[in-house]
Design a protein around this motif. Sequence first.
Motif, PDB file in Angstrom:
ATOM      1  N   GLY A 169      46.989  45.005  37.899  1.00  0.00           N
ATOM      2  CA  GLY A 169      47.608  43.951  37.101  1.00  0.00           C
ATOM      3  C   GLY A 169      47.072  42.575  37.411  1.00  0.00           C
ATOM      4  N   TYR A 170      46.298  42.454  38.481  1.00  0.00           N
ATOM      5  CA  TYR A 170      45.751  41.159  38.913  1.00  0.00           C
ATOM      6  C   TYR A 170      44.228  41.183  38.929  1.00  0.00           C
ATOM      7  CZ  TYR A 170      50.603  40.776  40.275  1.00  0.00           C
ATOM      8  OH  TYR A 170      51.979  40.764  40.235  1.00  0.00           O
ATOM      9  N   ARG A 171      43.629  42.093  38.157  1.00  0.00           N
ATOM     10  CA  ARG A 171      42.184  42.268  38.193  1.00  0.00           C
ATOM     11  C   ARG A 171      41.432  41.251  37.359  1.00  0.00           C
ATOM     12  NH1 ARG A 171      44.362  45.976  34.703  1.00  0.00           N
ATOM     13  NH2 ARG A 171      43.307  46.437  32.719  1.00  0.00           N
ATOM     14  N   HIS A 172      42.076  40.617  36.398  1.00  0.00           N
ATOM     15  CA  HIS A 172      41.377  39.728  35.474  1.00  0.00           C
ATOM     16  C   HIS A 172      40.871  38.480  36.193  1.00  0.00           C
ATOM     17  CE1 HIS A 172      40.422  37.368  31.920  1.00  0.00           C
ATOM     18  NE2 HIS A 172      40.555  38.473  31.202  1.00  0.00           N
ATOM     19  N   PRO A 173      39.666  38.013  35.867  1.00  0.00           N
ATOM     20  CA  PRO A 173      39.116  36.813  36.528  1.00  0.00           C
ATOM     21  C   PRO A 173      39.993  35.577  36.400  1.00  0.00           C
ATOM     22  CG  PRO A 173      37.400  37.946  35.303  1.00  0.00           C
ATOM     23  CD  PRO A 173      38.686  38.627  34.942  1.00  0.00           C
ATOM     24  N   ARG A 174      40.821  35.511  35.356  1.00  0.00           N
ATOM     25  CA  ARG A 174      41.655  34.317  35.183  1.00  0.00           C
ATOM     26  C   ARG A 174      42.679  34.152  36.303  1.00  0.00           C
ATOM     27  NH1 ARG A 174      43.678  37.476  30.704  1.00  0.00           N
ATOM     28  NH2 ARG A 174      45.616  38.538  31.285  1.00  0.00           N
ATOM     29  N   VAL A 175      42.964  35.230  37.033  1.00  0.00           N
ATOM     30  CA  VAL A 175      43.931  35.159  38.130  1.00  0.00           C
ATOM     31  C   VAL A 175      43.379  34.369  39.309  1.00  0.00           C
ATOM     32  CG1 VAL A 175      45.267  36.530  39.786  1.00  0.00           C
ATOM     33  CG2 VAL A 175      44.995  37.334  37.427  1.00  0.00           C
ATOM     34  N   LEU A 205      55.068  32.604  44.967  1.00  0.00           N
ATOM     35  CA  LEU A 205      54.969  32.892  43.542  1.00  0.00           C
ATOM     36  C   LEU A 205      53.605  32.480  42.977  1.00  0.00           C
ATOM     37  CD1 LEU A 205      58.514  31.907  42.208  1.00  0.00           C
ATOM     38  CD2 LEU A 205      57.576  34.202  42.527  1.00  0.00           C
ATOM     39  N   ALA A 206      53.031  31.443  43.551  1.00  0.00           N
ATOM     40  CA  ALA A 206      51.719  30.978  43.093  1.00  0.00           C
ATOM     41  C   ALA A 206      50.580  31.641  43.863  1.00  0.00           C
ATOM     42  CB  ALA A 206      51.626  29.459  43.241  1.00  0.00           C
ATOM     43  N   VAL A 207      50.847  32.004  45.109  1.00  0.00           N
ATOM     44  CA  VAL A 207      49.785  32.509  45.991  1.00  0.00           C
ATOM     45  C   VAL A 207      49.580  34.018  45.863  1.00  0.00           C
ATOM     46  CG1 VAL A 207      49.111  32.789  48.415  1.00  0.00           C
ATOM     47  CG2 VAL A 207      50.092  30.621  47.627  1.00  0.00           C
ATOM     48  N   LEU A 208      50.672  34.779  45.692  1.00  0.00           N
ATOM     49  CA  LEU A 208      50.564  36.238  45.706  1.00  0.00           C
ATOM     50  C   LEU A 208      49.623  36.797  44.629  1.00  0.00           C
ATOM     51  CD1 LEU A 208      54.203  37.343  46.606  1.00  0.00           C
ATOM     52  CD2 LEU A 208      52.132  37.730  47.954  1.00  0.00           C
ATOM     53  N   PRO A 209      49.634  36.286  43.388  1.00  0.00           N
ATOM     54  CA  PRO A 209      48.671  36.824  42.416  1.00  0.00           C
ATOM     55  C   PRO A 209      47.221  36.717  42.888  1.00  0.00           C
ATOM     56  CG  PRO A 209      50.358  35.555  41.295  1.00  0.00           C
ATOM     57  CD  PRO A 209      50.555  35.324  42.763  1.00  0.00           C
ATOM     58  N   LEU A 215      42.616  41.459  47.117  1.00  0.00           N
ATOM     59  CA  LEU A 215      42.726  42.842  47.569  1.00  0.00           C
ATOM     60  C   LEU A 215      42.037  43.785  46.587  1.00  0.00           C
ATOM     61  CD1 LEU A 215      46.435  42.948  48.830  1.00  0.00           C
ATOM     62  CD2 LEU A 215      44.394  43.306  50.240  1.00  0.00           C
ATOM     63  N   TRP A 216      42.215  43.537  45.301  1.00  0.00           N
ATOM     64  CA  TRP A 216      41.562  44.367  44.273  1.00  0.00           C
ATOM     65  C   TRP A 216      40.051  44.319  44.420  1.00  0.00           C
ATOM     66  CZ3 TRP A 216      42.670  47.901  40.624  1.00  0.00           C
ATOM     67  CH2 TRP A 216      41.723  48.116  39.608  1.00  0.00           C
ATOM     68  N   HIS A 217      39.522  43.133  44.706  1.00  0.00           N
ATOM     69  CA  HIS A 217      38.073  42.955  44.797  1.00  0.00           C
ATOM     70  C   HIS A 217      37.529  43.180  46.210  1.00  0.00           C
ATOM     71  CE1 HIS A 217      37.170  41.670  40.714  1.00  0.00           C
ATOM     72  NE2 HIS A 217      38.314  41.011  40.720  1.00  0.00           N
ATOM     73  N   HIS A 218      38.364  43.673  47.119  1.00  0.00           N
ATOM     74  CA  HIS A 218      37.943  44.027  48.472  1.00  0.00           C
ATOM     75  C   HIS A 218      37.409  42.833  49.264  1.00  0.00           C
ATOM     76  CE1 HIS A 218      38.471  48.337  47.750  1.00  0.00           C
ATOM     77  NE2 HIS A 218      37.973  48.109  46.564  1.00  0.00           N
ATOM     78  N   GLU A 219      37.898  41.641  48.949  1.00  0.00           N
ATOM     79  CA  GLU A 219      37.596  40.479  49.789  1.00  0.00           C
ATOM     80  C   GLU A 219      38.612  40.391  50.922  1.00  0.00           C
ATOM     81  OE1 GLU A 219      36.617  36.833  47.668  1.00  0.00           O
ATOM     82  OE2 GLU A 219      36.381  38.030  45.836  1.00  0.00           O
TER      83      GLU A 219
END
Length: 258
Positions: A169-175, A205-209, A215-219
């Motif tokens: 749900g947080y994979r989009h670059p806009r995040v 609320l602003a930081v978790l996304p 985490l999705w991008h393995h950084e």
Amino acid sequence: MEAEEFWLEYTDARGEVHGGPLEVMWPTLFEAAGQVRAFPSYRGQRNFPGWYWAATCSELVGYESRAELGHLMRLDAEPDVVAVASQPFRLSWRYGGRGRRIRHTPDYFVRRRDGTAVVLDVRPDERIEPEDAAKFAATAAACPRVGWGYERLGVLDPVSVANLRWLSGYRHPRVRREPVADALRAVFSEPLGLLAGARAVGDPLAVLPVLYHLLWHHELTTELRTERLSAASLVRLVPAAVKGVGWDVDASAAAVAG
């Protein structure tokens, strides 16, 4: 008996069908081709078809089951993967040069960052009939002829699927917000609880996304195979030298690599 005369057919982006011997057709960019087979849709069907937007290639990629969707999300999260195509081509062959041609359409064609490719079939172990096993074995024999890897995958474990579904749900670059990402990488240079690290950077609320995006991008990394993601999950920075290492395939998946 060994399969002979591997023939490959694919559909280009304009919908035109092309075919030829596997050894001739293999350089085609199948990640840019169309689906060679449409997904059926009918009342009461038991499988679970749909479309998934892959951040890896900014394209919709099809799936026909929840098992396929799980692996599709996993592939999308792999740093080493640059493109995934569904139903990329149709293989056909005979045994011993006689009899009817046997046909098989693999589920996915995956292009890696180094230019190599792997062909995937996704099927739960308990749903593999003898005819299916023979087709998978023939495909596994065909792919190494042209330098492709091949994997027959089963079902991902439920914990991995749940974590993948959440992080996707947080994979989009806009995040991504780079100042926050920089701060998170600094905070998690030493292992720290997920929520504690987010609070150290600012309003959760602003930081978790952004944290989930990393985490999705393995950084950033945490244990996602055996534990559900939570506020207490221990998160750490992924060293630059291992950022290409992605999600492990669970033990129920059978693989034949080329």
